[in-house]
Motif scaffolding. Sequence first.
Motif, PDB file in Angstrom:
ATOM      1  N   GLU A  24       0.841  -1.194   0.000  1.00 59.43           N
ATOM      2  CA  GLU A  24       0.000   0.000   0.000  1.00 59.43           C
ATOM      3  C   GLU A  24       0.877   1.246   0.000  1.00 59.43           C
ATOM      4  O   GLU A  24       1.513   1.564   0.985  1.00 59.43           O
ATOM      5  CB  GLU A  24      -0.911  -0.001   1.222  1.00 59.43           C
ATOM      6  N   LEU A  25       0.911   1.912  -1.143  1.00 60.70           N
ATOM      7  CA  LEU A  25       1.665   3.162  -1.292  1.00 60.70           C
ATOM      8  C   LEU A  25       0.770   4.163  -2.015  1.00 60.70           C
ATOM      9  O   LEU A  25       1.057   4.564  -3.123  1.00 60.70           O
ATOM     10  CB  LEU A  25       2.931   2.953  -2.123  1.00 60.70           C
ATOM     11  N   ASP A  26      -0.325   4.551  -1.383  1.00 57.16           N
ATOM     12  CA  ASP A  26      -1.222   5.479  -2.043  1.00 57.16           C
ATOM     13  C   ASP A  26      -0.628   6.881  -2.082  1.00 57.16           C
ATOM     14  O   ASP A  26       0.348   7.181  -1.421  1.00 57.16           O
ATOM     15  CB  ASP A  26      -2.601   5.484  -1.387  1.00 57.16           C
ATOM     16  N   ALA A  27      -1.220   7.712  -2.894  1.00 62.34           N
ATOM     17  CA  ALA A  27      -0.701   9.070  -3.087  1.00 62.34           C
ATOM     18  C   ALA A  27      -0.800   9.921  -1.825  1.00 62.34           C
ATOM     19  O   ALA A  27      -0.100  10.896  -1.687  1.00 62.34           O
ATOM     20  CB  ALA A  27      -1.427   9.750  -4.237  1.00 62.34           C
ATOM     21  N   GLU A  28      -1.693   9.580  -0.920  1.00 59.47           N
ATOM     22  CA  GLU A  28      -1.829  10.307   0.343  1.00 59.47           C
ATOM     23  C   GLU A  28      -1.502   9.353   1.486  1.00 59.47           C
ATOM     24  O   GLU A  28      -2.396   8.798   2.115  1.00 59.47           O
ATOM     25  CB  GLU A  28      -3.255  10.865   0.483  1.00 59.47           C
ATOM     26  N   PRO A  29      -0.220   9.111   1.739  1.00 61.95           N
ATOM     27  CA  PRO A  29       0.166   8.150   2.763  1.00 61.95           C
ATOM     28  C   PRO A  29      -0.392   8.505   4.140  1.00 61.95           C
ATOM     29  O   PRO A  29      -0.759   9.646   4.405  1.00 61.95           O
ATOM     30  CB  PRO A  29       1.694   8.231   2.770  1.00 61.95           C
ATOM     31  N   ARG A  30      -0.403   7.522   4.993  1.00 59.89           N
ATOM     32  CA  ARG A  30      -0.997   7.618   6.318  1.00 59.89           C
ATOM     33  C   ARG A  30      -0.304   8.645   7.204  1.00 59.89           C
ATOM     34  O   ARG A  30      -0.927   9.256   8.049  1.00 59.89           O
ATOM     35  CB  ARG A  30      -0.864   6.235   6.953  1.00 59.89           C
ATOM     36  N   SER A  31       0.967   8.813   7.079  1.00 55.48           N
ATOM     37  CA  SER A  31       1.674   9.727   7.967  1.00 55.48           C
ATOM     38  C   SER A  31       2.624  10.621   7.188  1.00 55.48           C
ATOM     39  O   SER A  31       3.037  10.300   6.077  1.00 55.48           O
ATOM     40  CB  SER A  31       2.454   8.941   9.025  1.00 55.48           C
ATOM     41  N   ASP A  33       5.638  11.038   8.003  1.00 56.16           N
ATOM     42  CA  ASP A  33       6.894  10.290   7.931  1.00 56.16           C
ATOM     43  C   ASP A  33       6.969   9.437   6.660  1.00 56.16           C
ATOM     44  O   ASP A  33       7.982   9.429   5.969  1.00 56.16           O
ATOM     45  CB  ASP A  33       7.033   9.417   9.182  1.00 56.16           C
ATOM     46  N   VAL A  34       5.889   8.739   6.346  1.00 51.57           N
ATOM     47  CA  VAL A  34       5.863   7.903   5.142  1.00 51.57           C
ATOM     48  C   VAL A  34       5.954   8.782   3.903  1.00 51.57           C
ATOM     49  O   VAL A  34       6.718   8.486   2.978  1.00 51.57           O
ATOM     50  CB  VAL A  34       4.594   7.030   5.099  1.00 51.57           C
ATOM     51  N   HIS A  35       5.195   9.852   3.891  1.00 49.70           N
ATOM     52  CA  HIS A  35       5.227  10.758   2.746  1.00 49.70           C
ATOM     53  C   HIS A  35       6.644  11.298   2.523  1.00 49.70           C
ATOM     54  O   HIS A  35       7.135  11.325   1.390  1.00 49.70           O
ATOM     55  CB  HIS A  35       4.237  11.902   2.944  1.00 49.70           C
ATOM     56  N   GLU A  36       7.293  11.721   3.600  1.00 47.24           N
ATOM     57  CA  GLU A  36       8.661  12.246   3.473  1.00 47.24           C
ATOM     58  C   GLU A  36       9.624  11.183   2.964  1.00 47.24           C
ATOM     59  O   GLU A  36      10.484  11.467   2.131  1.00 47.24           O
ATOM     60  CB  GLU A  36       9.135  12.808   4.808  1.00 47.24           C
ATOM     61  N   PHE A  37       9.500   9.949   3.449  1.00 47.88           N
ATOM     62  CA  PHE A  37      10.351   8.848   2.975  1.00 47.88           C
ATOM     63  C   PHE A  37      10.163   8.652   1.468  1.00 47.88           C
ATOM     64  O   PHE A  37      11.144   8.619   0.709  1.00 47.88           O
ATOM     65  CB  PHE A  37      10.021   7.564   3.737  1.00 47.88           C
ATOM     66  N   LEU A  38       8.912   8.543   1.033  1.00 49.07           N
ATOM     67  CA  LEU A  38       8.643   8.297  -0.382  1.00 49.07           C
ATOM     68  C   LEU A  38       9.075   9.475  -1.246  1.00 49.07           C
ATOM     69  O   LEU A  38       9.708   9.287  -2.287  1.00 49.07           O
ATOM     70  CB  LEU A  38       7.151   8.009  -0.583  1.00 49.07           C
ATOM     71  N   TRP A  39       8.773  10.683  -0.799  1.00 54.26           N
ATOM     72  CA  TRP A  39       9.134  11.872  -1.575  1.00 54.26           C
ATOM     73  C   TRP A  39      10.649  12.025  -1.665  1.00 54.26           C
ATOM     74  O   TRP A  39      11.195  12.352  -2.724  1.00 54.26           O
ATOM     75  CB  TRP A  39       8.481  13.125  -0.996  1.00 54.26           C
ATOM     76  N   THR A  40      11.344  11.775  -0.569  1.00 56.81           N
ATOM     77  CA  THR A  40      12.807  11.875  -0.572  1.00 56.81           C
ATOM     78  C   THR A  40      13.415  10.899  -1.564  1.00 56.81           C
ATOM     79  O   THR A  40      14.307  11.260  -2.347  1.00 56.81           O
ATOM     80  CB  THR A  40      13.371  11.627   0.844  1.00 56.81           C
ATOM     81  N   GLU A  41      12.940   9.660  -1.557  1.00 55.72           N
ATOM     82  CA  GLU A  41      13.479   8.665  -2.495  1.00 55.72           C
ATOM     83  C   GLU A  41      13.149   9.046  -3.941  1.00 55.72           C
ATOM     84  O   GLU A  41      13.977   8.867  -4.829  1.00 55.72           O
ATOM     85  CB  GLU A  41      12.978   7.261  -2.163  1.00 55.72           C
ATOM     86  N   PHE A  42      11.963   9.587  -4.153  1.00 53.44           N
ATOM     87  CA  PHE A  42      11.575  10.022  -5.491  1.00 53.44           C
ATOM     88  C   PHE A  42      12.455  11.168  -5.973  1.00 53.44           C
ATOM     89  O   PHE A  42      12.921  11.172  -7.114  1.00 53.44           O
ATOM     90  CB  PHE A  42      10.094  10.424  -5.492  1.00 53.44           C
ATOM     91  N   THR A  43      12.693  12.155  -5.101  1.00 52.33           N
ATOM     92  CA  THR A  43      13.505  13.298  -5.536  1.00 52.33           C
ATOM     93  C   THR A  43      14.976  12.916  -5.691  1.00 52.33           C
ATOM     94  O   THR A  43      15.671  13.490  -6.530  1.00 52.33           O
ATOM     95  CB  THR A  43      13.366  14.496  -4.571  1.00 52.33           C
ATOM     96  N   ARG A  44      15.466  11.984  -4.898  1.00 53.59           N
ATOM     97  CA  ARG A  44      16.863  11.531  -5.027  1.00 53.59           C
ATOM     98  C   ARG A  44      17.074  10.686  -6.267  1.00 53.59           C
ATOM     99  O   ARG A  44      18.129  10.743  -6.900  1.00 53.59           O
ATOM    100  CB  ARG A  44      17.260  10.683  -3.816  1.00 53.59           C
ATOM    101  N   ARG A  61      11.810  -0.975   6.759  1.00 53.96           N
ATOM    102  CA  ARG A  61      11.063  -1.872   7.649  1.00 53.96           C
ATOM    103  C   ARG A  61      11.989  -2.509   8.682  1.00 53.96           C
ATOM    104  O   ARG A  61      11.647  -2.605   9.858  1.00 53.96           O
ATOM    105  CB  ARG A  61      10.370  -2.959   6.845  1.00 53.96           C
ATOM    106  N   ARG A  62      13.150  -2.973   8.235  1.00 53.53           N
ATOM    107  CA  ARG A  62      14.091  -3.634   9.137  1.00 53.53           C
ATOM    108  C   ARG A  62      14.557  -2.681  10.228  1.00 53.53           C
ATOM    109  O   ARG A  62      14.582  -3.026  11.408  1.00 53.53           O
ATOM    110  CB  ARG A  62      15.293  -4.187   8.369  1.00 53.53           C
ATOM    111  N   ALA A  63      14.915  -1.462   9.846  1.00 51.95           N
ATOM    112  CA  ALA A  63      15.416  -0.484  10.816  1.00 51.95           C
ATOM    113  C   ALA A  63      14.333  -0.105  11.828  1.00 51.95           C
ATOM    114  O   ALA A  63      14.609  -0.014  13.031  1.00 51.95           O
ATOM    115  CB  ALA A  63      15.941   0.759  10.099  1.00 51.95           C
ATOM    116  N   LEU A  64      13.107   0.127  11.353  1.00 49.22           N
ATOM    117  CA  LEU A  64      12.019   0.461  12.269  1.00 49.22           C
ATOM    118  C   LEU A  64      11.712  -0.715  13.204  1.00 49.22           C
ATOM    119  O   LEU A  64      11.495  -0.521  14.404  1.00 49.22           O
ATOM    120  CB  LEU A  64      10.759   0.853  11.494  1.00 49.22           C
ATOM    121  N   ASP A 113       4.591   2.669   7.621  1.00 53.39           N
ATOM    122  CA  ASP A 113       4.324   3.725   8.590  1.00 53.39           C
ATOM    123  C   ASP A 113       4.891   3.264   9.939  1.00 53.39           C
ATOM    124  O   ASP A 113       4.686   2.107  10.323  1.00 53.39           O
ATOM    125  CB  ASP A 113       2.811   3.939   8.698  1.00 53.39           C
ATOM    126  N   PRO A 114       5.642   4.113  10.638  1.00 56.07           N
ATOM    127  CA  PRO A 114       6.225   3.673  11.910  1.00 56.07           C
ATOM    128  C   PRO A 114       5.217   3.053  12.872  1.00 56.07           C
ATOM    129  O   PRO A 114       5.503   1.998  13.460  1.00 56.07           O
ATOM    130  CB  PRO A 114       6.844   4.950  12.483  1.00 56.07           C
TER     131      PRO A 114
END
Length: 172
Positions: A24-31, A33-44, A61-64, A113-114
């Motif tokens: 589940e990776l919808d355009a409006e993530p639950r938190s 934190d998730v949005h920032e993770f996805l956006w950061t990877e997209f911009t990088r 997932r492993r780190a969390l 999501d954490p």
Amino acid sequence: MKAAGHEEEFTAWLRGLAEELDVELDAEPRSVDVHEFLWTEFTRNGAMPALYFAPLLVERRRALAQRAVEALLENVRRDTGRVLTVAVTSGAPSSLEPAGHVSVGDETIQGIDPSDVFVETAEGVQCLLADRDRLVWPMCPEHHVGAHAMRTEAGAVWMCSVTSHEVAPITV
């Protein structure tokens, strides 16, 4: 913050990843934190293929989960005096598991999501301690029964199995 003009590409990328990885990776993530993770990877990395994104997802997932296990076991030690270990295991993406694999005990960690990862990790720790160590933890202080991990609007919490009242937040 999103740059103008990239919202549609970002949304399309998330839809493609969700389909290919069965997550589940919808355009409006639950938190946020998730949005920032996805956006950061997209911009990088741009709209990288699922093959390249999946290892990043496994590592998140492993780190969390590892952070949650360490905090939960510290709480077990504080509450019971027992020093226990619980392993977090992970596996690289494969044709059978395109999003990779992370688990705590027999519990598969599927959230990104954490709070979701903390609930899944708490369930894994709790079941492993009950099965392996014959330890029911945590306990509802009011009803003297085991509490269960749940996701609420406030985040990850321990809920009483008798009356479903909140026993405590799951803090990590």
